[in-house]
Each structure stands twice: as structure tokens, then as C-alpha cells.
Design a protein around this motif. Structure first.
Motif, PDB file in Angstrom:
ATOM      1  N   TYR A  98      -4.237 -11.612  -2.696  1.00 25.30           N
ATOM      2  CA  TYR A  98      -5.410 -11.842  -3.559  1.00 25.30           C
ATOM      3  C   TYR A  98      -5.225 -11.147  -4.890  1.00 25.30           C
ATOM      4  CZ  TYR A  98      -6.504  -8.159  -0.187  1.00 25.30           C
ATOM      5  OH  TYR A  98      -6.431  -7.099   0.672  1.00 25.30           O
ATOM      6  N   VAL A 103      -3.579  -3.407  -5.775  1.00 27.90           N
ATOM      7  CA  VAL A 103      -3.122  -2.329  -4.881  1.00 27.90           C
ATOM      8  C   VAL A 103      -1.999  -1.521  -5.543  1.00 27.90           C
ATOM      9  CG1 VAL A 103      -2.326  -1.773  -2.558  1.00 27.90           C
ATOM     10  CG2 VAL A 103      -3.747  -3.793  -2.921  1.00 27.90           C
ATOM     11  N   ILE A 148       8.857   1.926   0.176  1.00 27.98           N
ATOM     12  CA  ILE A 148       9.139   1.381   1.505  1.00 27.98           C
ATOM     13  C   ILE A 148       8.315   0.102   1.663  1.00 27.98           C
ATOM     14  CG2 ILE A 148       9.070   1.812   3.997  1.00 27.98           C
ATOM     15  CD1 ILE A 148       9.426   4.801   3.336  1.00 27.98           C
ATOM     16  N   LYS A 152       4.985  -8.434  -1.846  1.00 23.11           N
ATOM     17  CA  LYS A 152       4.232  -8.766  -3.072  1.00 23.11           C
ATOM     18  C   LYS A 152       3.754  -7.510  -3.803  1.00 23.11           C
ATOM     19  CE  LYS A 152       1.789 -11.594  -0.490  1.00 23.11           C
ATOM     20  NZ  LYS A 152       2.704 -11.780   0.653  1.00 23.11           N
ATOM     21  N   GLY A 154       4.724  -4.221  -3.152  1.00 23.86           N
ATOM     22  CA  GLY A 154       5.839  -3.306  -3.415  1.00 23.86           C
ATOM     23  C   GLY A 154       6.646  -3.718  -4.640  1.00 23.86           C
ATOM     24  N   ASP A 172      13.701  -2.076   2.556  1.00 23.56           N
ATOM     25  CA  ASP A 172      12.989  -3.220   3.140  1.00 23.56           C
ATOM     26  C   ASP A 172      13.960  -3.887   4.097  1.00 23.56           C
ATOM     27  OD1 ASP A 172      11.648  -5.781   3.599  1.00 23.56           O
ATOM     28  OD2 ASP A 172      10.432  -5.307   1.851  1.00 23.56           O
ATOM     29  N   HIS A 202       4.522   0.524   1.233  1.00 16.86           N
ATOM     30  CA  HIS A 202       3.991  -0.825   0.975  1.00 16.86           C
ATOM     31  C   HIS A 202       4.441  -1.821   2.026  1.00 16.86           C
ATOM     32  CE1 HIS A 202       2.311   0.493  -2.786  1.00 16.86           C
ATOM     33  NE2 HIS A 202       3.457   1.117  -3.028  1.00 16.86           N
ATOM     34  N   GLN A 208       7.208  -1.462  14.626  1.00 17.62           N
ATOM     35  CA  GLN A 208       8.381  -0.786  14.037  1.00 17.62           C
ATOM     36  C   GLN A 208       7.961   0.258  12.987  1.00 17.62           C
ATOM     37  OE1 GLN A 208       8.434  -4.414  14.190  1.00 17.62           O
ATOM     38  NE2 GLN A 208       9.334  -3.971  16.189  1.00 17.62           N
ATOM     39  N   THR A 230      -0.970   3.419   0.433  1.00 22.95           N
ATOM     40  CA  THR A 230      -2.046   2.463   0.140  1.00 22.95           C
ATOM     41  C   THR A 230      -1.929   1.265   1.079  1.00 22.95           C
ATOM     42  OG1 THR A 230      -0.666   1.364  -1.510  1.00 22.95           O
ATOM     43  CG2 THR A 230      -2.210   3.042  -2.331  1.00 22.95           C
ATOM     44  N   VAL A 257      -5.707   4.791   2.643  1.00 24.65           N
ATOM     45  CA  VAL A 257      -5.904   4.307   4.014  1.00 24.65           C
ATOM     46  C   VAL A 257      -5.691   5.493   4.941  1.00 24.65           C
ATOM     47  CG1 VAL A 257      -5.292   1.876   3.641  1.00 24.65           C
ATOM     48  CG2 VAL A 257      -3.494   3.558   3.987  1.00 24.65           C
TER      49      VAL A 257
HETATM   50  P1  NAI Z   1       4.053  -8.567   2.026  1.00 30.37           P
HETATM   51  O1  NAI Z   1       4.051  -9.236   3.362  1.00 30.37           O
HETATM   52  O2  NAI Z   1       4.197  -9.391   0.803  1.00 30.37           O
HETATM   53  O3  NAI Z   1       5.182  -7.448   1.985  1.00 30.37           O
HETATM   54  C1  NAI Z   1       5.472  -6.579   3.047  1.00 30.37           C
HETATM   55  C2  NAI Z   1       6.932  -6.178   2.908  1.00 30.37           C
HETATM   56  O4  NAI Z   1       7.204  -5.202   3.914  1.00 30.37           O
HETATM   57  C3  NAI Z   1       7.911  -7.348   3.134  1.00 30.37           C
HETATM   58  O5  NAI Z   1       8.860  -7.384   2.102  1.00 30.37           O
HETATM   59  C4  NAI Z   1       8.537  -7.018   4.474  1.00 30.37           C
HETATM   60  O6  NAI Z   1       9.883  -7.480   4.579  1.00 30.37           O
HETATM   61  C5  NAI Z   1       8.475  -5.507   4.459  1.00 30.37           C
HETATM   62  N1  NAI Z   1       8.648  -4.925   5.787  1.00 30.37           N
HETATM   63  C6  NAI Z   1       8.291  -5.422   6.979  1.00 30.37           C
HETATM   64  N2  NAI Z   1       8.682  -4.590   7.961  1.00 30.37           N
HETATM   65  C7  NAI Z   1       9.289  -3.551   7.348  1.00 30.37           C
HETATM   66  C8  NAI Z   1       9.904  -2.361   7.826  1.00 30.37           C
HETATM   67  N3  NAI Z   1      10.003  -2.102   9.135  1.00 30.37           N
HETATM   68  N4  NAI Z   1      10.402  -1.503   6.916  1.00 30.37           N
HETATM   69  C9  NAI Z   1      10.345  -1.765   5.584  1.00 30.37           C
HETATM   70  N5  NAI Z   1       9.793  -2.885   5.088  1.00 30.37           N
HETATM   71  C10 NAI Z   1       9.259  -3.742   5.954  1.00 30.37           C
HETATM   72  O7  NAI Z   1       2.702  -7.708   1.990  1.00 30.37           O
HETATM   73  P2  NAI Z   1       1.941  -7.155   0.709  1.00 30.37           P
HETATM   74  O8  NAI Z   1       0.980  -8.154   0.215  1.00 30.37           O
HETATM   75  O9  NAI Z   1       2.922  -6.568  -0.236  1.00 30.37           O
HETATM   76  O10 NAI Z   1       1.072  -5.992   1.374  1.00 30.37           O
HETATM   77  C11 NAI Z   1       1.687  -4.849   1.926  1.00 30.37           C
HETATM   78  C12 NAI Z   1       0.657  -4.099   2.735  1.00 30.37           C
HETATM   79  O11 NAI Z   1      -0.361  -3.576   1.856  1.00 30.37           O
HETATM   80  C13 NAI Z   1      -0.135  -4.988   3.722  1.00 30.37           C
HETATM   81  O12 NAI Z   1       0.541  -5.096   4.951  1.00 30.37           O
HETATM   82  C14 NAI Z   1      -1.407  -4.219   3.882  1.00 30.37           C
HETATM   83  O13 NAI Z   1      -1.276  -3.365   4.991  1.00 30.37           O
HETATM   84  C15 NAI Z   1      -1.523  -3.381   2.613  1.00 30.37           C
HETATM   85  N6  NAI Z   1      -2.672  -3.732   1.782  1.00 30.37           N
HETATM   86  C16 NAI Z   1      -3.533  -2.730   1.409  1.00 30.37           C
HETATM   87  C17 NAI Z   1      -4.628  -3.016   0.635  1.00 30.37           C
HETATM   88  C18 NAI Z   1      -5.573  -1.937   0.168  1.00 30.37           C
HETATM   89  O14 NAI Z   1      -6.689  -2.246  -0.270  1.00 30.37           O
HETATM   90  N7  NAI Z   1      -5.187  -0.675   0.193  1.00 30.37           N
HETATM   91  C19 NAI Z   1      -4.936  -4.384   0.244  1.00 30.37           C
HETATM   92  C20 NAI Z   1      -3.937  -5.361   0.628  1.00 30.37           C
HETATM   93  C21 NAI Z   1      -2.860  -5.026   1.397  1.00 30.37           C
END
Ligand code: NAI
Length: 327
Positions: A98, A103, A148, A152, A154, A172, A202, A208, A230, A257
Motif C-alpha cells: 500500500y 514503512v 534483512i 518492497k 527493504g 535476503d 524488513h 524461519q 518495523t 512492532v
Molecule cells: P515483501 O514480501 O515485498 O518483502 C519481504 C522480503 O523478505 C522478500 O524479499 C523475501 O525474499 C524476504 N525474506 C523472506 N524470508 C526471508 C528470510 N528468512 N531472511 C531474509 N529475507 C527473507 O514484503 P514488504 O512489503 O517489503 O514488507 C516486509 C514486512 O514489513 C512485512 O512482512 C510486514 O511484516 C512488515 N510491514 C510492517 C508495516 C508497519 O506498519 N510497520 C506495514 C507493512 C508491512
């Protein structure tokens, strides 16, 4: 369609009412859990947020109530028993992105505030205290930032830190070629822990990544490291972070968080006795800054959350492909 909207706040209603033209939305302040699931009776859709507990028992009760779609208004879906939803044949949709900027920028806000202590300076100056004692920070320029998870959020965070002049290391499961071309160096996790002055999380919360920050990883970090989370509270083992703060290994801790946040965050508890001793211990440290899951909280993000959630529900109603389907 009739939508039971859980954990609703005034700002949710404002944005959903602005963009909703066709559905009947029943807003509940209550979070979704086994005690409140009956509120969804007679609704075809439930709309839930990050601290709603969509367990197997809740999903079974939703199925019995006639609910046909779980519409998460979040990117993360670690609060939903995906296998149970699949077994009950209830699709789960989410809002995959979104505002990743929101973030990533909040992570930067935590870093800048912890470093330059603007929150303390603000209060001091308002009380007529113009001294600079204990406000000294450090230049971010030239420091090593370990990221980490370079999805999107990160990716944007890496770009922002490169823009400040930091050296950016990343870990990653998949390296991002554009980031490498921009100067980000992908390294094994151990190197990120050992070489970074600032570590920002991130990645999603999975089996895991749960407690990726624990006693062992903290022991590998530089003395006085700045740790920023975050992403999801469960990535950090809270007692281990408290221990790290006590020894000085963690020099700064910025959290948006928190592992046990569902009983605290998004609520005004200023007149309550807080029973969570861990958060009270964290708040007692001068070098800890906690915000209550507000990383996403920008106008752009709230508009996008409402528009995408309503589009997900519309697609389900029309029998179209659910592009944002988790399961
Ligand atoms: P995304 O799905 O685009 O990116 C997550 C990344 O983490 C991917 O590149 C993935 O390959 C990687 N990943 C997965 N497992 C991993 C591991 N074991 N070690 C290292 N990297 C790993 O998700 P996005 O949009 O970047 O969001 C990341 C996180 O941010 C979400 O999962 C959510 O928990 C959190 N978030 C927090 C918000 C807030 O208000 N504080 C709002 C939105 C998201």
C-alpha cells in the motif's frame, strides 16, 4: 456484500467510507478472535487487520457463520492460519503493497530520532533547557547499514540509506539485481550481524525468521549497534534484546512492532495499569524508542489499503481472478 470489519478505528471508517460505493460495512471496534467471531454472523466477508487472530477455530466459526472471504487489510498474513482457511475453502486476500515508502521512511525516522535525540531536544527546549548535554549523535554518512529482507519495503529503505551516504549490506533469500547495481552488497546473515552499525529488519515473520534476533545473533553484533524493527514483533526475542541493552551490546533500539503488541498497540491505555513487564522494562531505557505500529500510517497508505481491499472484495463478488489472493 455484507462485510464485518474488525478492529476498526475512526481513520479506517473515514477512508473506507470515502471509497466504498457498493457494500454494507458493519464496523466493529473489537478485534477478531474466538470471543468475538460471532459478530460476523450473517456477513459474507470479514475484513481484518494485523492483530486480529484468525486461528483455525476462528476460521471454522466464520465458515459456520456463512463467511466466504477473509479480506486482510494488511500486507502481512502471519496472523491467519492459512492451512485452515484452505481446508475450509475460504479464500484469503490481502493488500500486498500500500505504501512501502511509508514503512521505509518510518524506519529512517526511528534511526534519525534515536541518533540525534530530537524527541528529547523537543521536550527540553519547551521547558527552557537549551543545553546540549547528552544530545550528541553521530554522522549517518559513511556508516554501515545492514538490511534483512529486501522486498518492497527493504528495497526503498536501502535506496534511502544509500542516498544518505551509508554503506548498505543486505541479506535476503533472493538477491535483488537493481540494488546490487546501485551499490548494495549481499552477504551472509552472519556478516550482516558482525559488520553493521545499524541493522534494520524488513523480512516477514515466518518459522524461519521468528527470533532471527536472539541471544546468539546479538552476541555477534558490534558493541553499541542500532537495531530497528518495523516489520513484525516476533522477529526479535524481547528478553534477549533487554539483555543486549543492559550489556550495552545494543546501543539503540527502535521498534514499531513488538512481540506482545496485540494487547497494547492501537489503544489508549494511558489510564490503565500496563501488565506487560517486558514493554515497561524496554520503556525504562533511555536509548529505546517505541512507536505503536504506525509505520504504515500515512494518508497515501490508508487510501491504498481501502481501495485495494474494496477491489479485492469486488473481484470476489464478480467471480474474477483474485490477484491478491494468499490462499
Ligand atoms: P515483501 O514480501 O515485498 O518483502 C519481504 C522480503 O523478505 C522478500 O524479499 C523475501 O525474499 C524476504 N525474506 C523472506 N524470508 C526471508 C528470510 N528468512 N531472511 C531474509 N529475507 C527473507 O514484503 P514488504 O512489503 O517489503 O514488507 C516486509 C514486512 O514489513 C512485512 O512482512 C510486514 O511484516 C512488515 N510491514 C510492517 C508495516 C508497519 O506498519 N510497520 C506495514 C507493512 C508491512
Amino acid at each position: 456484500m455484507k462485510i464485518a470489519f474488525f478492529s476498526s478505528k475512526m481513520y479506517d471508517r473515514e477512508f473506507f467510507d470515502r471509497y466504498n460505493t457498493r457494500h454494507e460495512i458493519i464496523y466493529f471496534d473489537a478485534p477478531l478472535n474466538e470471543q468475538t467471531v460471532n459478530l460476523a454472523w450473517d456477513c459474507e466477508v470479514i475484513c481484518a487487520f494485523v492483530n486480529d487472530k484468525i486461528t483455525a477455530a476462528v476460521i471454522a466459526a466464520l465458515k459456520a457463520s456463512g463467511v466466504r472471504l477473509i479480506a486482510l487489510r494488511s500486507a502481512g498474513f502471519n496472523n491467519t492460519d492459512i492451512a485452515a482457511a484452505k481446508a475450509c475453502d475460504i479464500p484469503v486476500v490481502r493488500v500486498p503493497a500500500y505504501s512501502p515508502h511509508a514503512v521505509a521512511e518510518h524506519a529512517l525516522a526511528l534511526i534519525l530520532t534515536l541518533n540525534r535525540k530530537t524527541h528529547k531536544a523537543y521536550n527540553r527546549v519547551r521547558e527552557g533547557n537549551f543545553s546540549l548535554e547528552r544530545l550528541m549523535g553521530f554522522d549517518l554518512f559513511g556508516k554501515t547499514v545492514g538490511v534483512i529482507g529486501t522486498g518492497k519495503i527493504g528495497q526503498i529503505f536501502c535506496t534511502n540509506m544509500l542516498g544518505i551516504g551509508c554503506k548498505v549490506l543486505a541479506f535476503d533469500v533472493i538477491a535483488h539485481k537493481d540494488l546490487e547495481a546501485a551499490g548494495v552488497e549481499y552477504l551472509p546473515l552472519i556478516d550482516i550481524f558482525q559488520q553493521s552499525d545499524i541493522i534494520s529488519l524488513h523480512c516477514p515473520l515466518t518459522e524461519q525468521t521468528r527470533h532471527i534476533i536472539d541471544q546468539n545473533s546479538i552476541a555477534m553484533m558490534k558493541q553499541g549497534v542500532m537495531l530497528i524493527n518495523t516489520s513484525r514483533g516476533g522477529l526479535v526475542n524481547t528478553p534477549a534484546s533487554i539483555e543486549g541493552l543492559k550489556t550495552g551490546r545494543i546501543g539503540y533500539l527502535g521498534l514499531d512492532v513488538y512481540e506482545q503488541e496485540e494487547k497494547l498497540f492501537f489503544n489508549d491505555l494511558s489510564e490503565n495499569v500496563i501488565e506487560d513487564d517486558d514493554i515497561m522494562r524496554l520503556l525504562s531505557f533511555p536509548n529505546v524508542l517505541i512507536t505503536s505500529h504506525q509505520g504504515f500510517f500515512t494518508q497515501e497508505a490508508l487510501a491504498e489499503i481501502a481501495k485495494t481491499t474494496l477491489a479485492n472484495i469486488k473481484a470476489f463478488e464478480a467471480g474474477n481472478l483474485l490477484v491478491n489472493r494468499v490462499v
